[in-house]
Design a protein around this motif. Sequence first.
Motif, short mmCIF file in Angstrom:
data_model
loop_
_atom_site.label_atom_id
_atom_site.label_comp_id
_atom_site.label_asym_id
_atom_site.label_seq_id
_atom_site.Cartn_x
_atom_site.Cartn_y
_atom_site.Cartn_z
N UNK A 152 0.84 -1.20 0.00
CA UNK A 152 0.00 0.00 0.00
C UNK A 152 0.87 1.24 0.00
N UNK A 153 0.24 2.37 -0.26
CA UNK A 153 1.00 3.62 -0.34
C UNK A 153 1.18 4.27 1.03
N UNK A 154 0.63 3.66 2.06
CA UNK A 154 0.79 4.21 3.41
C UNK A 154 -0.41 5.01 3.86
N UNK A 155 -1.14 5.60 2.95
CA UNK A 155 -2.31 6.40 3.29
C UNK A 155 -3.55 5.52 3.22
N UNK A 156 -4.51 5.65 4.16
CA UNK A 156 -5.70 4.79 4.11
C UNK A 156 -6.37 4.86 2.73
N UNK A 157 -6.70 3.67 2.19
CA UNK A 157 -7.21 3.64 0.82
C UNK A 157 -8.55 4.35 0.68
N UNK A 158 -9.43 4.20 1.69
CA UNK A 158 -10.73 4.85 1.58
C UNK A 158 -10.59 6.36 1.55
N UNK A 159 -9.61 6.86 2.31
CA UNK A 159 -9.34 8.30 2.32
C UNK A 159 -8.88 8.76 0.93
N UNK A 160 -8.02 7.96 0.31
CA UNK A 160 -7.55 8.27 -1.04
C UNK A 160 -8.70 8.25 -2.04
#
Length: 763
Positions: free
Chosen positions: A571-579
């Motif tokens: 993952x990119x580190x940032x929560x996916x739902x937020x993205x």
Amino acid sequence: MPHDEEWIQEQKRVDYTVGKMKKEKEELLSKVRAVRGEAQEIRNTFWEDVTVNLDEPDDVVETSASVRQQAELLAERERSYGHMEKNVKQLDRLIYSPYFARVDFHEEGETSEPIYIGTASYRDEDEYLVYDWRAPISSIYYDGVPGPVSYQAPDGRREGVMDLKRQFLIRRGKIEAMFDTGLSIGDEMLQEILGHHASTHMKSIVATIQKEQNRIIRDVSSNLLFVQGAAGSGKTSVALQRIAYLLYRYRDSLHSEQIVLFSPNQLFNHYVSKVLPELGENNMQQTTFLEYAQARVGKALKVESLLDQMEESLEGKTEHKETAQIKGSLEFFRAVEDYAKKLLEGGIIFRDIRFKGETIISKEDIAAMFYAYDESYSLPNRFQLVSKQLLKELERISKEERKKPWVEEEIELLGQEAFLAAHKYAERKMRQNRDDFSGTAYEKEFLARKIVNRRFSSIRKHIKQFRYFHIRAQYLDFLKKAPEFVRGAEGPLDAKTRAAFQEGWLPFEDTVPYMYLLDLATGKMMSSSIKYVFIDEIQDYSPVQLAYLRYLFPYSKFTMLGDLNQSIFGTSGRPQMELIKDIFGEEKAQVVYLTKSYRSTAAITRFTKEILQDGEKIEWFDREGALPVVAVAGSQEEAIAKITAYVKKLSAESNTVAIIGKSRKQCEEAYEKLREELDLTFIEKEYSGLPEGTILIPSYLAKGLEFDSVIVLDVSAATYHDEAERNLLYTVGTRAMHNLVLVSNGPVTPLLDKVPEDLYVEE
């Protein structure tokens, strides 16, 4: 075994319904034979019934109309035949199992009415004998329990009382099981359905849709529906039932080709291909992100697949990992836009247009044309206008080229057919111009034009496809300048890409930025007719891929399905739902959680959930089975012997046994040894179909699939040693429905350290 009176009455009702269906099927088959015969007759006598006369212009028009009329008559018969055949197939399915549920319902002041629910509606004169599972009233079966219920009808909300909720298992027109239940969907029915063997195709789940799944299926208000579901919670099945529901709900305005499903790979596409046809619907468009990208990029570059990149990662090749993360970020996607805006002022890289080794239109001349337009013209508009200019210039050049010696030389080599066509052209020209002199000049003009046009055809095609735009050089230029637009983008972002271009391929992490730059410059390839986009395994999509899909389908509604616990590509580190909310916007975004796993036995789910850090969120369905086995071997030979023994044992009770390895390379090494002892199929690429029996498959190709029994090839500390592989091991284990065996060549991975010892058997 004797049945009670209630069962006997229900069987009589099944017999009555099936009898009506069989009678209608016979009538339909008779009509099918008649219409098929008519269509064949029209085909056989097609030209006998058409008036053909091409002597005068009026006769040509009359002939054309006659051909069209006959063709339309044939098409109408074939449409009618196709429609009737579809109805026959639907009746066949209903005759086998006419319905799966009954609810007795009454509104205030009315008598209770039994409503039977099946995979499709069936009507006898004015009475519905079976209601389609997607009909508004059917929702009370999925959402309600006996007592007060309500449902949304076309004319508004209807309220009443459910007096009875009954479930059936009917096969070949005979009731095999019958349950009355006070639950949403009775556990008895689920036990019966889930206890069966895995199939090489996904099955429809309409008889056992749960309340929370029904909410997803019938959602029509969300622009973005995000389904976060545990492994085996029915995410993909629900997505397919949702497509079937939408096609039913909007049957006058929505067609299957207006829905597209992005799935993980072709193997998965084959696996789900029968669900919608079994429900009487045509399949939606199915593709993978790789397929779309390859079509957009063209044949000149081979696009690296996610699977190829995963193989590199699993084999420890991570030297470009940081660069790939930068290129996969949302910031990088927006940097492409910023770079493209600067190209309005200058800097686009063109190619010379060449013919016979010489430049006929220089890249400097093309640039002069391109930047002669007012700055208010967008890049795609300029490309369209420049292409028109270039085609005109090419026509001027071609006229000059016809006079050159090489054309004379090629005329000498032409065959008799070409000279005959030239002679006919010359005769027609002489009649039109009333020429008295020889037609040789006309013949030469015709042949010269034919030769030059043929040689220039590929140049015209290249101009229409904007091949004079040097996209590879432009993209490399962007990568060089990217640090101006992206924070932290230090170092050479173009090194791997430049080398790949020279070898004729496009790295996976460059695919979206490359396509996006191409689209921003020349115009995007997308279908504005797509109304719904479904994306499965959403956890494997990078932010740039999601942003690009949003750009491609700006007016579509999205349904995304995934499990962040199965994010085996990182993952990119940032929560996916937020993205996702950042990319798609908050408006009308709905998140639904499916925490209950139905695929595996309770024993397997209890075991696999403990592999995760936060597995406590996952619930299991209470279907008992054998504890998972962890079998430790002291050598590779012993490990292969254990795998062979377990395959032979499990094959006796399983349709499908999957040996799942971490990487393709690991599977290749094991295959050479296992093939001597076992009859097995090695699935190393996106295999077109999924065979029954024993298969050997790498972890990333097994995503989304399920098997009766799973043997994990090697769970040793040497193979699964990295904390980042925790999700991968979880994903592999959750493919098993009934049996799970984990073989370890040497000490077991520390990723299993926190699994309580009473949840598995060690051998």
